[in-house]
Write an enzyme that holds these catalytic residues in place. Structure first.
Site, short mmCIF file in Angstrom:
data_model
loop_
_atom_site.label_atom_id
_atom_site.label_comp_id
_atom_site.label_asym_id
_atom_site.label_seq_id
_atom_site.Cartn_x
_atom_site.Cartn_y
_atom_site.Cartn_z
N PHE A 70 0.81 -1.22 0.00
CA PHE A 70 0.00 0.00 0.00
C PHE A 70 0.84 1.27 0.00
O PHE A 70 0.37 2.33 -0.40
CB PHE A 70 -1.01 0.01 1.15
CG PHE A 70 -0.46 -0.34 2.50
CD1 PHE A 70 0.27 0.56 3.25
CD2 PHE A 70 -0.68 -1.61 3.02
CE1 PHE A 70 0.76 0.23 4.50
CE2 PHE A 70 -0.20 -1.96 4.28
CZ PHE A 70 0.53 -1.03 5.02
N GLY A 73 1.38 3.58 -3.32
CA GLY A 73 0.49 4.66 -3.74
C GLY A 73 -0.01 5.54 -2.62
O GLY A 73 -0.73 6.51 -2.85
N HIS A 74 0.36 5.22 -1.37
CA HIS A 74 -0.18 5.96 -0.21
C HIS A 74 0.95 6.38 0.71
O HIS A 74 1.09 5.81 1.78
CB HIS A 74 -1.17 5.09 0.54
CG HIS A 74 -2.12 5.84 1.41
ND1 HIS A 74 -1.88 6.11 2.73
CD2 HIS A 74 -3.33 6.38 1.15
CE1 HIS A 74 -2.90 6.76 3.25
NE2 HIS A 74 -3.80 6.93 2.30
N PHE A 75 1.67 7.17 0.59
CA PHE A 75 2.06 8.15 -0.41
C PHE A 75 3.53 7.89 -0.69
O PHE A 75 4.29 7.81 0.26
CB PHE A 75 1.86 9.56 0.12
CG PHE A 75 0.44 9.79 0.64
CD1 PHE A 75 -0.61 9.95 -0.26
CD2 PHE A 75 0.16 9.80 1.99
CE1 PHE A 75 -1.91 10.16 0.21
CE2 PHE A 75 -1.14 10.01 2.46
CZ PHE A 75 -2.17 10.19 1.57
N VAL A 80 2.36 6.43 4.42
CA VAL A 80 1.43 6.41 5.55
C VAL A 80 0.51 5.21 5.37
O VAL A 80 -0.08 5.02 4.30
CB VAL A 80 0.58 7.71 5.61
CG1 VAL A 80 -0.48 7.62 6.70
CG2 VAL A 80 1.47 8.92 5.82
#
Length: 169
Positions: A70, A73-75, A80
């Protein structure tokens, strides 16, 4: 003794009314978790259970690493952990508690999320953090269990939620 089972002195009897008379380990490793719930990488969000109080509460651990999918893309420049995945980790901890509590009475069944209430996210969780996920059963009736969950990093609450789940199968 199989390495996924706790020694006899670390076992407690199941206390939920729906449970059969079996012993529940006070802690379990990832192999036993994978025998208990159907989640797998990249969606298995607990690494071990360090406390299990049958029919009452549990503490699960999630070691957050920079390799989590994750974070792509986050971030990317400031990783996070998505708050909804912290709540999912709470639900997986609770589901494992249900399975360990019910024992053979649970065979052939699954635990499904029903509701999420009062979710609060207090601070970001990132690579290197260890989530300590506390879940307490507030009540249960028939196949519906309600829980209060709190996730902590270094003893500081980072997220909390009340949620319910249904046993089906």
């Amino acid at each position: 003794m199989d390495r996924v089972d706790a020694p006899a002195e670390q076992m407690t009897p199941a206390t939920d009314a729906a449970a059969d008379s079996h012993q529940v380990p006070q802690s379990i490793d990832i192999l036993k978790i994978m025998q208990s719930i159907p989640h797998r990488y990249p969606f298995l969000l607990i690494d071990k259970m360090v406390e299990i109080h049958a029919g009452q509460s549990a503490i699960g651990i999630k070691n957050v690493t920079v390799n989590e999918p994750f974070f792509q893309g986050h971030f990317p420049s400031h990783p996070v952990m998505p708050g909804v995945l912290i709540v999912e980790a709470m639900a997986q901890t609770a589901a494992t508690l249900v399975v360990m509590t019910l024992g053979k009475a649970f065979e052939g069944k699954l635990v499904y999320f029903m509701t999420i209430e009062n979710a609060k996210f207090r601070r970001p969780v990132g690579p290197g953090d260890q989530l300590r996920i506390h879940v307490d059963k507030e009540r249960s009736r028939a196949n519906v269990w309600k829980f209060k969950g709190v996730a902590r990093v270094d003893d500081v609450a980072v997220a909390e939620a009340t949620f319910s789940a249904m046993i089906m199968g």
